[in-house]
Scaffold this active site. Sequence first.
Site, PDB file in Angstrom:
ATOM      1  N   CYS A 151       0.817  -1.206   0.000  1.00 47.34           N
ATOM      2  CA  CYS A 151       0.000   0.000   0.000  1.00 47.34           C
ATOM      3  C   CYS A 151       0.850   1.256   0.000  1.00 47.34           C
ATOM      4  O   CYS A 151       2.014   1.239   0.369  1.00 47.34           O
ATOM      5  CB  CYS A 151      -0.856   0.047   1.272  1.00 47.34           C
ATOM      6  SG  CYS A 151      -2.277  -1.022   1.228  1.00 47.34           S
TER       7      CYS A 151
ATOM      8  N   CYS B  11      -2.877   4.986   2.510  1.00 47.11           N
ATOM      9  CA  CYS B  11      -3.996   4.063   2.273  1.00 47.11           C
ATOM     10  C   CYS B  11      -5.033   4.151   3.385  1.00 47.11           C
ATOM     11  O   CYS B  11      -4.685   4.181   4.561  1.00 47.11           O
ATOM     12  CB  CYS B  11      -3.490   2.633   2.178  1.00 47.11           C
ATOM     13  SG  CYS B  11      -4.799   1.467   1.735  1.00 47.11           S
TER      14      CYS B  11
ATOM     15  N   CYS C 157      -5.696   1.890  -2.786  1.00 52.60           N
ATOM     16  CA  CYS C 157      -4.810   3.060  -2.882  1.00 52.60           C
ATOM     17  C   CYS C 157      -3.940   3.034  -4.134  1.00 52.60           C
ATOM     18  O   CYS C 157      -3.260   4.012  -4.420  1.00 52.60           O
ATOM     19  CB  CYS C 157      -3.963   3.186  -1.621  1.00 52.60           C
ATOM     20  SG  CYS C 157      -2.867   1.793  -1.329  1.00 52.60           S
TER      21      CYS C 157
END
Length: 78
Positions: free
Chosen positions: A35, A39, A69
């Site tokens: 991520c 995120c 994300c």
Amino acid sequence: MPPLDHDRCYSIVKNADRRFDGWFVTAVRTTGIYCRPSCPAITPKQTNVEFHHTAAAAQQRGFRACKRCRPDASPGSP
Ligand SMILES: [Zn+2]
């Protein structure tokens, strides 16, 4: 590139600090997903995460990009 400081990266992720998007990605060992720092997903336990400079580095280790994300589309990634 300087090595990533685990504690510092973790506090950035905990605060979902967007200024660090593109600086590193958070890879979660329990889910196999990585991520951006910002995120919106829940921050995993510190022992379950590792940090990589680029999305490519995380992918090389077998992690997949988060669908929320989209870290593979972040600035600075190939
Ligand atoms: Zn994510």
